[in-house]
Design a protein around this motif. Sequence first.
Motif, PDB file in Angstrom:
ATOM      1  N   ARG A 261      24.628  39.601  49.292  1.00  0.00           N
ATOM      2  CA  ARG A 261      24.800  38.893  50.420  1.00  0.00           C
ATOM      3  C   ARG A 261      26.006  39.630  51.346  1.00  0.00           C
ATOM      4  O   ARG A 261      27.088  40.506  50.910  1.00  0.00           O
ATOM      5  N   PRO A 262      25.926  39.600  52.460  1.00  0.00           N
ATOM      6  CA  PRO A 262      26.886  40.170  53.468  1.00  0.00           C
ATOM      7  C   PRO A 262      28.140  39.372  53.527  1.00  0.00           C
ATOM      8  O   PRO A 262      28.175  38.136  53.324  1.00  0.00           O
ATOM      9  N   ASP A 263      29.211  40.199  53.970  1.00  0.00           N
ATOM     10  CA  ASP A 263      30.452  39.388  53.838  1.00  0.00           C
ATOM     11  C   ASP A 263      30.589  38.767  55.442  1.00  0.00           C
ATOM     12  O   ASP A 263      30.455  39.438  56.287  1.00  0.00           O
ATOM     13  N   PRO A 264      30.978  37.407  55.081  1.00  0.00           N
ATOM     14  CA  PRO A 264      31.084  36.827  56.579  1.00  0.00           C
ATOM     15  C   PRO A 264      32.171  37.420  57.474  1.00  0.00           C
ATOM     16  O   PRO A 264      32.203  36.982  58.652  1.00  0.00           O
ATOM     17  N   LEU A 265      33.184  37.907  56.769  1.00  0.00           N
ATOM     18  CA  LEU A 265      34.316  38.573  57.487  1.00  0.00           C
ATOM     19  C   LEU A 265      34.066  39.849  57.911  1.00  0.00           C
ATOM     20  O   LEU A 265      35.010  40.417  58.797  1.00  0.00           O
ATOM     21  N   GLY A 266      32.840  40.547  57.596  1.00  0.00           N
ATOM     22  CA  GLY A 266      32.585  41.946  58.042  1.00  0.00           C
ATOM     23  C   GLY A 266      33.562  42.958  57.283  1.00  0.00           C
ATOM     24  O   GLY A 266      33.637  44.047  57.518  1.00  0.00           O
ATOM     25  N   LEU A 267      34.205  42.505  55.891  1.00  0.00           N
ATOM     26  CA  LEU A 267      34.855  43.529  55.252  1.00  0.00           C
ATOM     27  C   LEU A 267      34.103  44.483  54.528  1.00  0.00           C
ATOM     28  O   LEU A 267      33.079  44.271  54.310  1.00  0.00           O
ATOM     29  N   PRO A 268      34.964  46.017  54.307  1.00  0.00           N
ATOM     30  CA  PRO A 268      33.834  46.921  53.812  1.00  0.00           C
ATOM     31  C   PRO A 268      33.790  46.412  52.201  1.00  0.00           C
ATOM     32  O   PRO A 268      34.150  45.439  51.676  1.00  0.00           O
ATOM     33  N   ARG A 269      32.641  46.904  51.759  1.00  0.00           N
ATOM     34  CA  ARG A 269      31.900  46.493  50.425  1.00  0.00           C
ATOM     35  C   ARG A 269      32.745  46.652  49.257  1.00  0.00           C
ATOM     36  O   ARG A 269      32.942  46.104  48.298  1.00  0.00           O
ATOM     37  N   TRP A 270      33.909  47.699  49.337  1.00  0.00           N
ATOM     38  CA  TRP A 270      34.735  48.007  48.340  1.00  0.00           C
ATOM     39  C   TRP A 270      35.768  47.137  48.114  1.00  0.00           C
ATOM     40  O   TRP A 270      36.416  46.973  47.167  1.00  0.00           O
ATOM     41  N   VAL A 271      36.013  46.158  49.170  1.00  0.00           N
ATOM     42  CA  VAL A 271      36.906  45.066  48.950  1.00  0.00           C
ATOM     43  C   VAL A 271      36.263  44.067  47.579  1.00  0.00           C
ATOM     44  O   VAL A 271      36.995  43.379  47.117  1.00  0.00           O
ATOM     45  N   ASP A 272      34.981  44.075  47.638  1.00  0.00           N
ATOM     46  CA  ASP A 272      34.475  43.318  46.590  1.00  0.00           C
ATOM     47  C   ASP A 272      34.723  43.423  45.334  1.00  0.00           C
ATOM     48  O   ASP A 272      34.584  42.833  44.096  1.00  0.00           O
ATOM     49  N   PHE A 273      35.587  44.771  44.996  1.00  0.00           N
ATOM     50  CA  PHE A 273      35.846  45.062  43.578  1.00  0.00           C
ATOM     51  C   PHE A 273      37.369  45.040  43.518  1.00  0.00           C
ATOM     52  O   PHE A 273      37.950  45.625  42.606  1.00  0.00           O
ATOM     53  N   LEU A 274      37.974  44.568  44.092  1.00  0.00           N
ATOM     54  CA  LEU A 274      39.506  44.372  44.282  1.00  0.00           C
ATOM     55  C   LEU A 274      40.094  43.424  43.466  1.00  0.00           C
ATOM     56  O   LEU A 274      41.386  43.099  43.409  1.00  0.00           O
ATOM     57  N   SER A 275      39.360  42.454  42.755  1.00  0.00           N
ATOM     58  CA  SER A 275      39.908  41.416  41.890  1.00  0.00           C
ATOM     59  C   SER A 275      40.738  41.791  41.040  1.00  0.00           C
ATOM     60  O   SER A 275      41.893  40.992  40.952  1.00  0.00           O
ATOM     61  N   PRO A 276      40.643  42.617  40.195  1.00  0.00           N
ATOM     62  CA  PRO A 276      41.671  42.994  39.007  1.00  0.00           C
ATOM     63  C   PRO A 276      42.955  43.518  39.658  1.00  0.00           C
ATOM     64  O   PRO A 276      43.840  42.909  39.388  1.00  0.00           O
ATOM     65  N   PRO A 277      42.945  44.590  40.624  1.00  0.00           N
ATOM     66  CA  PRO A 277      44.328  44.647  41.393  1.00  0.00           C
ATOM     67  C   PRO A 277      44.969  43.538  41.842  1.00  0.00           C
ATOM     68  O   PRO A 277      46.325  43.204  41.906  1.00  0.00           O
ATOM     69  N   VAL A 278      44.209  42.564  42.766  1.00  0.00           N
ATOM     70  CA  VAL A 278      44.761  41.473  43.161  1.00  0.00           C
ATOM     71  C   VAL A 278      45.323  40.636  42.086  1.00  0.00           C
ATOM     72  O   VAL A 278      46.395  39.860  42.482  1.00  0.00           O
ATOM     73  N   ALA A 279      44.767  40.570  40.965  1.00  0.00           N
ATOM     74  CA  ALA A 279      45.070  39.519  40.177  1.00  0.00           C
ATOM     75  C   ALA A 279      46.619  40.032  39.535  1.00  0.00           C
ATOM     76  O   ALA A 279      47.307  39.229  39.140  1.00  0.00           O
ATOM     77  N   LEU A 280      46.635  41.230  39.221  1.00  0.00           N
ATOM     78  CA  LEU A 280      47.776  42.063  38.822  1.00  0.00           C
ATOM     79  C   LEU A 280      49.174  41.805  39.864  1.00  0.00           C
ATOM     80  O   LEU A 280      49.984  41.352  39.323  1.00  0.00           O
ATOM     81  N   VAL A 281      48.818  41.737  41.067  1.00  0.00           N
ATOM     82  CA  VAL A 281      49.787  41.573  42.287  1.00  0.00           C
ATOM     83  C   VAL A 281      50.107  40.031  42.196  1.00  0.00           C
ATOM     84  O   VAL A 281      51.377  39.858  42.139  1.00  0.00           O
ATOM     85  N   CYS A 282      49.029  39.255  41.942  1.00  0.00           N
ATOM     86  CA  CYS A 282      49.333  37.751  42.128  1.00  0.00           C
ATOM     87  C   CYS A 282      50.243  37.376  40.622  1.00  0.00           C
ATOM     88  O   CYS A 282      51.168  36.567  40.997  1.00  0.00           O
TER      89      CYS A 282
END
Length: 302
Positions: A261-282
């Motif tokens: 599915r397309p991103d409703p905010l138009g973010l680049p596709r590589w953002v979809d793979f950022l869950s692990p680093p985002v979890a570490l920062v959180c």
Amino acid sequence: MAETALARAAGAEPAGTPGQERPPARTALGRAARGAAESLRAYRLIVAMWVRSTMAYRASFVMTALGNFAATGLDFVTIMMMFSHITVLGGFTLPEVAFLYGTTSTAFGLTDLALGSMDRLGRRVRDGTLDTLLLRPAPVLAQVAADRFALRRLGRVVQGLLVLGWAVARVDVAWTPLKVLLLPVSLVSGAAIFGAVFVAGAAFQFRAGDASEVQSSVTYGGNTMLQYPPTVFSKELVRGVVFVVPLAFVNWLPALYVLGRPDPLGLPRWVDFLSPPVALVCCALAGAAWRAGLRSYRSTGS
């Protein structure tokens, strides 16, 4: 005996010769690793104590677990009733919405099982019973997280996994090794992000003792929001859960890649793979917030 067990769990050493000093940890990384190991051991022992207490009444445990399973399942029944009148919701079919529901419910269920007692911290701050935890030779965060561990919450995890399994079998997706790998990674990362929110919310209760409802609005409310497609919400709200409280990394963004599915905010596709680093920062930010909140704690003196 409980204090002795906690002392062993915390790795507390017996008192040595007066004047004899313990050697300091060699590096900050070593101290952090030792602290994490102590916390996990204390958490495991306290959880085991509550599990033994729960299993003393097995029939009661089975009934409460089934009740928890049924109560959380009503959320998905509501979605199925909705789809009895419509064919798509925000452009998503029922199996695709079930995929969103299963991923966020499983991730949130794991966190709720492990850290669901964190919202009791405000009550302990108000009545002064937090002082008893500070006196024990075990990390306070581990004690608060494991306090009154409720094994019945396992019903939410099972229900989420069942819906996710049904959705995976029904969605029209060309599964690739990357998509298959992204699914368990997003579940673990999502649970870590929810865990960071739980800990940060508990830290906020050091300042605002009756803020448990505010914490619940972000945790339980966020879980409910992520069960539905991002396209049914305003872009301002979607930006908020991407850039402010990054709950979108729990399942929305990974699911958009898996479902194609397309991103409703138009973010680049590589953002979809950022869950692990985002979890570490959180988790790092939540840990800093917890330490700051604990340092600011002042006893009631009762």
